[in-house]
Design a protein around this motif. Sequence first.
Motif, PDB file in Angstrom:
ATOM      1  N   LEU A  33       0.815  -1.120   0.022  1.00 41.25           N
ATOM      2  CA  LEU A  33       0.000  -0.003  -0.085  1.00 41.25           C
ATOM      3  C   LEU A  33       0.745   1.583   0.043  1.00 41.25           C
ATOM      4  O   LEU A  33       0.402   2.184  -0.508  1.00 41.25           O
ATOM      5  CB  LEU A  33      -0.814  -0.152   1.259  1.00 41.25           C
ATOM      6  CG  LEU A  33      -2.091  -1.123   1.403  1.00 41.25           C
ATOM      7  CD1 LEU A  33      -2.510  -1.069   2.768  1.00 41.25           C
ATOM      8  CD2 LEU A  33      -3.137  -0.739   0.259  1.00 41.25           C
ATOM      9  N   GLY A  34       2.070   1.310   0.395  1.00 43.04           N
ATOM     10  CA  GLY A  34       2.882   2.566   0.476  1.00 43.04           C
ATOM     11  C   GLY A  34       4.165   2.028  -0.197  1.00 43.04           C
ATOM     12  O   GLY A  34       4.291   1.516  -1.232  1.00 43.04           O
ATOM     13  N   ASP A  35       5.310   2.483   0.302  1.00 43.58           N
ATOM     14  CA  ASP A  35       6.784   2.215  -0.217  1.00 43.58           C
ATOM     15  C   ASP A  35       7.592   1.300   0.563  1.00 43.58           C
ATOM     16  O   ASP A  35       8.730   1.143   0.133  1.00 43.58           O
ATOM     17  CB  ASP A  35       7.305   3.674  -0.477  1.00 43.58           C
ATOM     18  CG  ASP A  35       7.574   4.251   0.866  1.00 43.58           C
ATOM     19  OD1 ASP A  35       7.245   3.753   1.993  1.00 43.58           O
ATOM     20  OD2 ASP A  35       7.679   5.753   0.898  1.00 43.58           O
ATOM     21  N   ARG A 173      -0.869   6.851   1.944  1.00 40.73           N
ATOM     22  CA  ARG A 173      -0.771   6.988   0.434  1.00 40.73           C
ATOM     23  C   ARG A 173      -1.739   5.903  -0.161  1.00 40.73           C
ATOM     24  O   ARG A 173      -2.022   6.048  -1.367  1.00 40.73           O
ATOM     25  CB  ARG A 173       0.651   6.175   0.076  1.00 40.73           C
ATOM     26  CG  ARG A 173       1.765   7.253   0.399  1.00 40.73           C
ATOM     27  CD  ARG A 173       3.231   6.691   0.278  1.00 40.73           C
ATOM     28  NE  ARG A 173       4.061   7.656   0.670  1.00 40.73           N
ATOM     29  CZ  ARG A 173       5.433   7.741   1.204  1.00 40.73           C
ATOM     30  NH1 ARG A 173       5.412   6.551   1.605  1.00 40.73           N
ATOM     31  NH2 ARG A 173       6.071   8.842   1.366  1.00 40.73           N
ATOM     32  N   PHE A 176      -5.292   6.864  -2.030  1.00 40.75           N
ATOM     33  CA  PHE A 176      -5.401   7.111  -3.610  1.00 40.75           C
ATOM     34  C   PHE A 176      -6.014   6.016  -4.237  1.00 40.75           C
ATOM     35  O   PHE A 176      -6.160   6.157  -5.477  1.00 40.75           O
ATOM     36  CB  PHE A 176      -3.890   7.502  -4.030  1.00 40.75           C
ATOM     37  CG  PHE A 176      -3.325   9.059  -3.456  1.00 40.75           C
ATOM     38  CD1 PHE A 176      -4.036  10.212  -3.661  1.00 40.75           C
ATOM     39  CD2 PHE A 176      -2.387   8.820  -2.733  1.00 40.75           C
ATOM     40  CE1 PHE A 176      -3.763  11.349  -3.069  1.00 40.75           C
ATOM     41  CE2 PHE A 176      -1.947  10.057  -1.932  1.00 40.75           C
ATOM     42  CZ  PHE A 176      -2.572  11.220  -2.024  1.00 40.75           C
ATOM     43  N   PHE A 177      -5.917   4.822  -3.649  1.00 39.53           N
ATOM     44  CA  PHE A 177      -6.215   3.654  -4.276  1.00 39.53           C
ATOM     45  C   PHE A 177      -6.949   2.887  -3.224  1.00 39.53           C
ATOM     46  O   PHE A 177      -6.759   1.752  -3.013  1.00 39.53           O
ATOM     47  CB  PHE A 177      -4.952   2.888  -4.546  1.00 39.53           C
ATOM     48  CG  PHE A 177      -5.037   2.341  -6.098  1.00 39.53           C
ATOM     49  CD1 PHE A 177      -5.452   3.025  -7.163  1.00 39.53           C
ATOM     50  CD2 PHE A 177      -5.093   0.960  -6.135  1.00 39.53           C
ATOM     51  CE1 PHE A 177      -5.561   2.463  -8.504  1.00 39.53           C
ATOM     52  CE2 PHE A 177      -4.948   0.422  -7.509  1.00 39.53           C
ATOM     53  CZ  PHE A 177      -5.576   1.065  -8.762  1.00 39.53           C
ATOM     54  N   LYS A 180      -8.184  -0.834  -3.428  1.00 41.46           N
ATOM     55  CA  LYS A 180      -7.156  -1.959  -3.411  1.00 41.46           C
ATOM     56  C   LYS A 180      -6.854  -1.882  -1.823  1.00 41.46           C
ATOM     57  O   LYS A 180      -6.310  -3.386  -1.598  1.00 41.46           O
ATOM     58  CB  LYS A 180      -5.775  -1.153  -4.119  1.00 41.46           C
ATOM     59  CG  LYS A 180      -4.840  -2.147  -4.343  1.00 41.46           C
ATOM     60  CD  LYS A 180      -3.705  -1.671  -5.041  1.00 41.46           C
ATOM     61  CE  LYS A 180      -2.572  -2.442  -4.673  1.00 41.46           C
ATOM     62  NZ  LYS A 180      -1.253  -1.658  -5.316  1.00 41.46           N
TER      63      LYS A 180
ATOM     64  N   SER B 139      -3.308  11.960  -8.322  1.00 43.90           N
ATOM     65  CA  SER B 139      -3.382  11.924  -7.116  1.00 43.90           C
ATOM     66  C   SER B 139      -4.602  12.653  -6.376  1.00 43.90           C
ATOM     67  O   SER B 139      -4.752  12.676  -5.150  1.00 43.90           O
ATOM     68  CB  SER B 139      -2.043  12.302  -6.086  1.00 43.90           C
ATOM     69  OG  SER B 139      -1.749  13.481  -6.619  1.00 43.90           O
ATOM     70  N   GLU B 221       3.555   5.255  -5.448  1.00 43.74           N
ATOM     71  CA  GLU B 221       2.085   5.240  -4.766  1.00 43.74           C
ATOM     72  C   GLU B 221       1.221   4.785  -6.001  1.00 43.74           C
ATOM     73  O   GLU B 221       1.608   5.200  -7.020  1.00 43.74           O
ATOM     74  CB  GLU B 221       1.927   6.720  -4.768  1.00 43.74           C
ATOM     75  CG  GLU B 221       2.355   7.302  -3.254  1.00 43.74           C
ATOM     76  CD  GLU B 221       3.566   8.218  -3.440  1.00 43.74           C
ATOM     77  OE1 GLU B 221       4.194   7.923  -4.569  1.00 43.74           O
ATOM     78  OE2 GLU B 221       3.962   8.834  -2.715  1.00 43.74           O
ATOM     79  N   PRO B 222       0.248   4.067  -5.868  1.00 40.57           N
ATOM     80  CA  PRO B 222      -0.867   3.611  -6.581  1.00 40.57           C
ATOM     81  C   PRO B 222      -1.233   4.546  -7.671  1.00 40.57           C
ATOM     82  O   PRO B 222      -1.642   5.782  -7.024  1.00 40.57           O
ATOM     83  CB  PRO B 222      -1.647   2.996  -5.752  1.00 40.57           C
ATOM     84  CG  PRO B 222      -1.242   2.427  -4.867  1.00 40.57           C
ATOM     85  CD  PRO B 222      -0.248   3.729  -4.271  1.00 40.57           C
ATOM     86  N   GLY B 223      -1.302   4.035  -8.941  1.00 44.13           N
ATOM     87  CA  GLY B 223      -1.588   5.250  -9.951  1.00 44.13           C
ATOM     88  C   GLY B 223      -3.084   5.148 -10.318  1.00 44.13           C
ATOM     89  O   GLY B 223      -3.988   4.633  -9.484  1.00 44.13           O
ATOM     90  N   ILE B 224      -3.421   5.083 -11.769  1.00 46.70           N
ATOM     91  CA  ILE B 224      -4.784   5.044 -12.288  1.00 46.70           C
ATOM     92  C   ILE B 224      -5.231   3.730 -12.697  1.00 46.70           C
ATOM     93  O   ILE B 224      -6.325   3.546 -12.631  1.00 46.70           O
ATOM     94  CB  ILE B 224      -4.853   6.247 -13.283  1.00 46.70           C
ATOM     95  CG1 ILE B 224      -4.643   7.620 -12.617  1.00 46.70           C
ATOM     96  CG2 ILE B 224      -6.098   6.297 -14.085  1.00 46.70           C
ATOM     97  CD1 ILE B 224      -4.355   8.690 -13.768  1.00 46.70           C
ATOM     98  N   ARG B 226      -3.354  -0.108 -14.131  1.00 41.22           N
ATOM     99  CA  ARG B 226      -2.106  -1.255 -14.622  1.00 41.22           C
ATOM    100  C   ARG B 226      -2.486  -1.722 -15.694  1.00 41.22           C
ATOM    101  O   ARG B 226      -3.553  -2.329 -15.938  1.00 41.22           O
ATOM    102  CB  ARG B 226      -1.667  -2.107 -13.535  1.00 41.22           C
ATOM    103  CG  ARG B 226      -1.079  -1.244 -12.401  1.00 41.22           C
ATOM    104  CD  ARG B 226      -0.630  -2.460 -11.414  1.00 41.22           C
ATOM    105  NE  ARG B 226       0.216  -1.759 -10.316  1.00 41.22           N
ATOM    106  CZ  ARG B 226       0.695  -2.773  -9.694  1.00 41.22           C
ATOM    107  NH1 ARG B 226       0.807  -3.948  -9.658  1.00 41.22           N
ATOM    108  NH2 ARG B 226       1.736  -2.101  -8.718  1.00 41.22           N
TER     109      ARG B 226
END
Lengths: 207, 332
Positions: A33-35, A173, A176-177, A180, B139, B221-224, B226
């Motif tokens: 989920l992050g880095d 972070r 944003f998703f 998921k 974002s 960071e996750p995007g829009i 894949r």
Amino acid sequence: MELTVFQIAEGVSRAARAMAGLEQELNAADAKLGDGDTGSMLARVIGAMAASEPQAAGSVSDVFGRLARAGMSATGSSLGTLFASSLLGLSKQTREWERVDWEDLSSLLAAARDGMMARGNAKLGDKTVLDALDAVAAAVAGEVDAEGAARAAREAVDRVILEFRGRPCRMGRAKFFAEKSVGLDDPGMLAFVALTKAVAELPQNAT
Amino acid sequence: MKKLINDPAHYVDEALDGLTLAFPSLARDGAAGRVIRRAEGVTSGKVGIASGGGFGHLPLFTGYVGRGLIDTCSIGNVFEGPNIDSCVDAIRLADGGRGVLRLYGNYGGDRMNFDMAGEVLEDEGIRCTTVLGTDDIASGGPDEIGRRRGVAGLIYAYKAAGASADRGADLEEVTRVAAKAVAATRTIGVGLAPCRLPSAAKPSFELAEDEIEMGIGIHGEPGIWRDRLRPADAIADEMVDRLLADLPAHAGSEVSVLVNGLGATPLEELFILYRRVRKRLDDARLNVFQPLVGNYVTSMEMQGASVSLFHLDEELKTLLCAPAECPFWRVS
């Protein structure tokens, strides 16, 4: 019963020992989920706290202050900064107190939670460390000694991690998703749960 | 994923040692050496610009310390915000007596530490303002620009604010210019392969061999979305389409464009991308001014690129042209 500097220092020591096994597990949870660095960051922060000689503090306020300063020097990450700044808040809050009792733990944790909410802008229900902290603050209310508080805290974190697993993250972070994150543990919450269990593993009888 | 390092715990400090040895215009200072400042020191009577952020994005953030850009930079560990002590020192060291603009990317840890540093410095009488980079359109939607992350477009805000401060503008004016530059900048990234943090056993995210991620952040960071890898022109088209669908309120007919490598993508591929981006901007009748192609903001060895548009008016164009010099960007 009194909450002592020795007990807090012992808790830090347990947390530091637990991080050896948790570091890569938390990194792996964060990578989803992050880095991928929550474990390494916390290992460094808690290591710095353990090295700040908390057992040598003159009071509970002083030990919270030492831990806060050590943590703040070790990181600028969101989670680490929130953790350290909440300890600084506890240090200020207890500065004039002659003694701190286990009965005070619930209100102190609630104050830490409120301080973290103000600083980090997260809300309860966002699936962050705050939800776990809130659950423990509520669970230890009325507990008057280390054993009771430890048992209540362990039960609370086991409950809260399951309760939130199926919900989306609304902070950090992962927000944003968010979809998921359903089915995954928030890394900060997972860290709090694991460390609470490490700290509360055995009754602390020493005073 | 192999790394040319020694002890992961010394990654940041050893890199900063090398950076300052290679570029004598930069000096280490502050708490635990985690501030980079201009070696010539602060310019008395000039508004200072302090930035900061996690390490792992060179040249951002600290590589832009220089004349006509930022004055100081606080440096955190890899992908972690700078700690409060280094933020306090970065602000103090940037202060030339006319106040300090804190100009950095919109990330939680960075915000908390710069805010707390401001609280610490209130008693010292250093006036501070804050502008956050929020250029990453992946974002957050156009209705929540304040929640967007700061990515490669932050360097345009450095350039505009730095030029304004160099001209002798006061703190309010430098702050206005920085905010205007941020508002005029839009960025989108695409990731082809992840990076690995020096202390982590695994890459920061997983991406299949034939997959790409549109909208990825500079920390993975996750995007829009894949999906399967596609030709560079198709990727460029989508990036430009998304950028042009998210125009700032006062967008005109001129832009600067930054095609930025995220670390491990060769310049050749960046130029292939730029070629198509340029065609699309020409087709949209946007005049391209001072394009930049190269590694300006990275994510260690992440493979991928970002495209930024800096929408210009006369004021921003003049500031973009003003002289500036740092190890990684020179305008003369």
